[in-house]
Design a protein around this motif. Sequence first.
Motif, PDB file in Angstrom:
ATOM      1  N   PHE A  31     -13.726   1.535   6.842  1.00  0.00           N
ATOM      2  CA  PHE A  31     -14.646   0.956   5.868  1.00  0.00           C
ATOM      3  C   PHE A  31     -15.516  -0.082   6.561  1.00  0.00           C
ATOM      4  N   ASP A  32     -16.824   0.066   6.388  1.00  0.00           N
ATOM      5  CA  ASP A  32     -17.798  -0.911   6.898  1.00  0.00           C
ATOM      6  C   ASP A  32     -17.574  -1.268   8.372  1.00  0.00           C
ATOM      7  N   SER A  33     -17.104  -0.342   9.146  1.00  0.00           N
ATOM      8  CA  SER A  33     -16.886  -0.487  10.591  1.00  0.00           C
ATOM      9  C   SER A  33     -15.906  -1.596  10.971  1.00  0.00           C
ATOM     10  N   ASN A  34     -15.203  -2.156  10.000  1.00  0.00           N
ATOM     11  CA  ASN A  34     -14.299  -3.244  10.377  1.00  0.00           C
ATOM     12  C   ASN A  34     -12.975  -3.262   9.625  1.00  0.00           C
ATOM     13  N   CYS A  35     -12.712  -2.251   8.818  1.00  0.00           N
ATOM     14  CA  CYS A  35     -11.465  -2.221   8.059  1.00  0.00           C
ATOM     15  C   CYS A  35     -10.846  -0.831   8.154  1.00  0.00           C
ATOM     16  N   LEU A  36      -9.689  -0.781   8.746  1.00  0.00           N
ATOM     17  CA  LEU A  36      -8.953   0.467   8.888  1.00  0.00           C
ATOM     18  C   LEU A  36      -8.070   0.643   7.657  1.00  0.00           C
ATOM     19  N   PHE A  37      -8.189   1.799   7.009  1.00  0.00           N
ATOM     20  CA  PHE A  37      -7.446   2.098   5.786  1.00  0.00           C
ATOM     21  C   PHE A  37      -6.667   3.380   6.021  1.00  0.00           C
ATOM     22  N   ILE A  38      -5.351   3.306   5.936  1.00  0.00           N
ATOM     23  CA  ILE A  38      -4.492   4.468   6.158  1.00  0.00           C
ATOM     24  C   ILE A  38      -3.688   4.709   4.890  1.00  0.00           C
ATOM     25  N   ARG A  39      -3.697   5.937   4.417  1.00  0.00           N
ATOM     26  CA  ARG A  39      -2.927   6.281   3.218  1.00  0.00           C
ATOM     27  C   ARG A  39      -1.954   7.389   3.555  1.00  0.00           C
ATOM     28  N   ILE A  40      -0.688   7.169   3.199  1.00  0.00           N
ATOM     29  CA  ILE A  40       0.364   8.162   3.389  1.00  0.00           C
ATOM     30  C   ILE A  40       0.903   8.493   2.007  1.00  0.00           C
ATOM     31  N   LYS A  41       0.873   9.776   1.655  1.00  0.00           N
ATOM     32  CA  LYS A  41       1.291  10.203   0.316  1.00  0.00           C
ATOM     33  C   LYS A  41       2.216  11.397   0.418  1.00  0.00           C
ATOM     34  N   ASP A  42       3.277  11.362  -0.377  1.00  0.00           N
ATOM     35  CA  ASP A  42       4.179  12.508  -0.454  1.00  0.00           C
ATOM     36  C   ASP A  42       4.196  13.033  -1.882  1.00  0.00           C
ATOM     37  N   LYS A  43       4.896  14.115  -2.096  1.00  0.00           N
ATOM     38  CA  LYS A  43       4.954  14.746  -3.414  1.00  0.00           C
ATOM     39  C   LYS A  43       6.237  14.386  -4.162  1.00  0.00           C
ATOM     40  N   GLY A  44       6.965  13.386  -3.677  1.00  0.00           N
ATOM     41  CA  GLY A  44       8.232  12.999  -4.288  1.00  0.00           C
ATOM     42  C   GLY A  44       8.071  12.249  -5.585  1.00  0.00           C
ATOM     43  N   LYS A  45       9.210  11.879  -6.174  1.00  0.00           N
ATOM     44  CA  LYS A  45       9.206  11.192  -7.460  1.00  0.00           C
ATOM     45  C   LYS A  45       8.858   9.721  -7.336  1.00  0.00           C
ATOM     46  N   GLY A  46       8.840   9.184  -6.126  1.00  0.00           N
ATOM     47  CA  GLY A  46       8.481   7.794  -5.911  1.00  0.00           C
ATOM     48  C   GLY A  46       9.658   6.858  -6.110  1.00  0.00           C
ATOM     49  N   GLU A  96       4.773  -4.388   6.194  1.00  0.00           N
ATOM     50  CA  GLU A  96       4.244  -5.657   5.675  1.00  0.00           C
ATOM     51  C   GLU A  96       3.904  -6.615   6.818  1.00  0.00           C
ATOM     52  N   SER A  97       4.713  -6.612   7.860  1.00  0.00           N
ATOM     53  CA  SER A  97       4.499  -7.521   8.991  1.00  0.00           C
ATOM     54  C   SER A  97       3.326  -7.101   9.874  1.00  0.00           C
ATOM     55  N   ALA A  98       3.145  -5.797  10.041  1.00  0.00           N
ATOM     56  CA  ALA A  98       2.143  -5.286  10.975  1.00  0.00           C
ATOM     57  C   ALA A  98       0.735  -5.220  10.393  1.00  0.00           C
ATOM     58  N   MET A  99       0.641  -5.039   9.089  1.00  0.00           N
ATOM     59  CA  MET A  99      -0.653  -4.797   8.457  1.00  0.00           C
ATOM     60  C   MET A  99      -1.143  -6.048   7.740  1.00  0.00           C
ATOM     61  N   ASP A 100      -2.458  -6.105   7.499  1.00  0.00           N
ATOM     62  CA  ASP A 100      -3.019  -7.212   6.739  1.00  0.00           C
ATOM     63  C   ASP A 100      -2.713  -7.077   5.249  1.00  0.00           C
ATOM     64  N   GLN A 101      -2.692  -5.847   4.762  1.00  0.00           N
ATOM     65  CA  GLN A 101      -2.358  -5.581   3.362  1.00  0.00           C
ATOM     66  C   GLN A 101      -1.585  -4.271   3.282  1.00  0.00           C
ATOM     67  N   VAL A 102      -0.646  -4.221   2.346  1.00  0.00           N
ATOM     68  CA  VAL A 102       0.100  -3.002   2.053  1.00  0.00           C
ATOM     69  C   VAL A 102       0.124  -2.856   0.534  1.00  0.00           C
ATOM     70  N   HIS A 103      -0.306  -1.693   0.053  1.00  0.00           N
ATOM     71  CA  HIS A 103      -0.335  -1.434  -1.386  1.00  0.00           C
ATOM     72  C   HIS A 103       0.348  -0.101  -1.664  1.00  0.00           C
ATOM     73  N   TYR A 104       1.054  -0.054  -2.775  1.00  0.00           N
ATOM     74  CA  TYR A 104       1.718   1.174  -3.213  1.00  0.00           C
ATOM     75  C   TYR A 104       1.087   1.623  -4.518  1.00  0.00           C
ATOM     76  N   ASN A 105       1.046   2.929  -4.739  1.00  0.00           N
ATOM     77  CA  ASN A 105       0.551   3.401  -6.023  1.00  0.00           C
ATOM     78  C   ASN A 105       1.620   3.167  -7.087  1.00  0.00           C
ATOM     79  N   ALA A 106       1.246   3.315  -8.351  1.00  0.00           N
ATOM     80  CA  ALA A 106       2.156   3.019  -9.460  1.00  0.00           C
ATOM     81  C   ALA A 106       3.406   3.894  -9.431  1.00  0.00           C
ATOM     82  N   LYS A 107       3.257   5.123  -9.018  1.00  0.00           N
ATOM     83  CA  LYS A 107       4.397   6.042  -8.977  1.00  0.00           C
ATOM     84  C   LYS A 107       5.356   5.710  -7.836  1.00  0.00           C
ATOM     85  N   GLY A 108       4.851   5.098  -6.779  1.00  0.00           N
ATOM     86  CA  GLY A 108       5.699   4.767  -5.637  1.00  0.00           C
ATOM     87  C   GLY A 108       5.832   5.892  -4.628  1.00  0.00           C
ATOM     88  N   ASN A 109       4.884   6.825  -4.635  1.00  0.00           N
ATOM     89  CA  ASN A 109       4.935   7.916  -3.660  1.00  0.00           C
ATOM     90  C   ASN A 109       3.734   7.924  -2.719  1.00  0.00           C
TER      91      ASN A 109
END
Length: 145
Positions: free
Chosen positions: A71-86, A120-133
Amino acid sequence: MRERLMRCTFTNEQEYQGCRENVHHCIEDVSDNLPKDQLTMVEIAINEAVNNAFKYGSGNYNPVTVSIYLFDSNCLFIRIKDKGKGFCVKNFVAEVNSKFCENNKEWQWGESGRGLFIMESAMDQVHYNAKGNAVSLIKNIQKLN
C-alpha cells in the motif's frame, strides 16, 4: 494505492514450503529499507500464520491462501486465510498474553500460542477477522530517516 504482489493458495504444508522462496523474494524486493533482522521476523510471522492455518484451521487439505499487498509503496500487508471454523481471537489472545511474564520475559505456555505472540512482536499491526480464520499482518516499510 494498492498493489497485489502475490497471491497463492496451498492445500498442504509441503506446497507452501515449496513456495517460501517466492514469498521471501516478494517481500525482500519491496522491503529494501527494512533491516535484515526485521525482514527475517516478517517472514517468521508469515510462517507462523501459515502453520497455524494448516494446524488449526485447514485440516483435510482445505486450502490456505497467502496474499501479499503493498500500500502506497510503504506498507506491507499480508493476509493468511483458511477455510476452518476459526477461533475466538479476543479470548485466546488475552490468555496468551497472560502467559508471558513481563518481569522475567519467560514464556509460560510451551508451544501453544507462541505463534500469535511472535506475529504480534514482529509486525506493526496484527488483525483477525470476526470469524477467526484470517489474519492480516501489517508492516511499515517506509524509508527510515
